[in-house]
Design a protein around this motif. Structure first.
Motif, mmCIF file in Angstrom:
data_model
loop_
_atom_site.group_PDB
_atom_site.id
_atom_site.type_symbol
_atom_site.label_atom_id
_atom_site.label_comp_id
_atom_site.label_asym_id
_atom_site.label_seq_id
_atom_site.Cartn_x
_atom_site.Cartn_y
_atom_site.Cartn_z
ATOM 1 N N LEU A 4 0.681 5.870 5.677
ATOM 2 C CA LEU A 4 0.644 5.196 5.854
ATOM 3 C C LEU A 4 0.771 4.881 7.839
ATOM 4 C CD1 LEU A 4 0.625 1.305 4.995
ATOM 5 C CD2 LEU A 4 2.190 2.036 6.421
ATOM 6 N N LYS A 28 -3.447 5.477 5.271
ATOM 7 C CA LYS A 28 -3.311 4.036 5.070
ATOM 8 C C LYS A 28 -3.262 3.100 6.349
ATOM 9 C CE LYS A 28 -2.383 3.238 0.738
ATOM 10 N NZ LYS A 28 -1.719 2.325 -0.577
ATOM 11 N N HIS A 65 1.650 -1.340 -0.949
ATOM 12 C CA HIS A 65 0.340 -0.727 -0.265
ATOM 13 C C HIS A 65 1.648 0.988 0.418
ATOM 14 C CE1 HIS A 65 -1.998 -3.531 1.360
ATOM 15 N NE2 HIS A 65 -1.280 -4.096 2.109
#
Length: 243
Positions: A4, A28, A65
């Motif tokens: 991420l 991400k 997430h």
């Protein structure tokens, strides 16, 4: 491997994402304005774009997430405008680090998550008692008074250094410190040092953003390199910078 990236729409964040994609990794990105991202990312199956303001995500959203991520990289910074420097959030980088690390704790992963922070040579690694001149101390003191983003950078690194520490079972970290940032098209030779080898104020070197992205991507993808620099604040210079 999935990473991420916070701050992916920034000049250095874009370079990091591209370097990760070049290595075949999944990425991400959390961005407020997805329309500003390269079109190639939007059609890339290895890129998941999350349209949101990171600090406005709920705790549960944040944990969701990052639950399948093995690494988190922060290239967050403040826009060099009056609002970006003196407006809110003044502790963008620090608050993001705290919230992302808290989300890691909530998820309690089986293996430690790598957290790579882009920082600055204007910030000392206090674990090493890095010496600086009296003149530089004075300038840094002024920066702390006049420029909230500098304080934010210091506090973000200090949070990792003192609160996460060296023996955390869930989080491992490294804070990458480039010197004066430049824009280049290609990766060039660069060198890594445990501490600055020149004054960040009076004798700054050059570090290209693409080299920063390349080194951060290597830290994330190369376990041997990570073992060498985890828990530290490596300094990166373009090799062409004269000493």
């Amino acid at each position: 491997m999935t990473t991420l990236v916070a701050g992916a729409s920034g000049a250095t964040g874009r370079q990091l994402v591209q370097q990760l994609l070049n290595r075949g990794q999944k990425v991400k990105v959390i961005v407020r304005s997805p329309e500003k991202l390269p079109e190639s990312w939007k059609s890339n199956e290895n890129v998941l774009i999350i349209s949101a303001s990171l600090l406005e995500l709920s705790d549960s959203q944040m944990s969701e997430h990052i639950k399948d991520c093995e690494a988190i990289a922060s290239c967050l910074g403040h826009n060099m405008t009056w609002k970006g420097i003196y407006g809110q959030p003044r502790k963008l980088v620090t608050d993001a680090a705290k919230r992302l690390c808290n989300a890691i704790r909530v998820n309690s992963p089986e293996e430690p998550i790598k957290y790579v922070l882009m920082n600055t040579t204007g910030n000392q690694n206090r674990d090493l008692s890095e010496p600086i001149s009296f003149g530089q101390k004075c300038v840094i003191g002024l920066l702390r008074l006049l420029l909230p983003p500098h304080v934010d950078n210091e506090q973000a690194a200090d949070y990792l250094r003192s609160k996460i520490g060296q023996n955390n079972q869930l989080i491992e970290w490294a804070a990458v410190r480039p010197d004066d940032l430049t824009n280049e098209e290609e990766v060039t030779d660069y060198e890594i040092h445990p501490s600055p080898i020149r004054s960040a104020i009076f004798d700054a070197g050059k570090t290209s953003r693409i080299n920063v992205g390349h080194f951060m991507a290597n830290l994330i993808s190369d376990d041997d390199l990570w073992d060498k620099w985890k828990g530290q604040m490596p300094v990166i210079y373009n090799k062409s910078s004269p000493k």
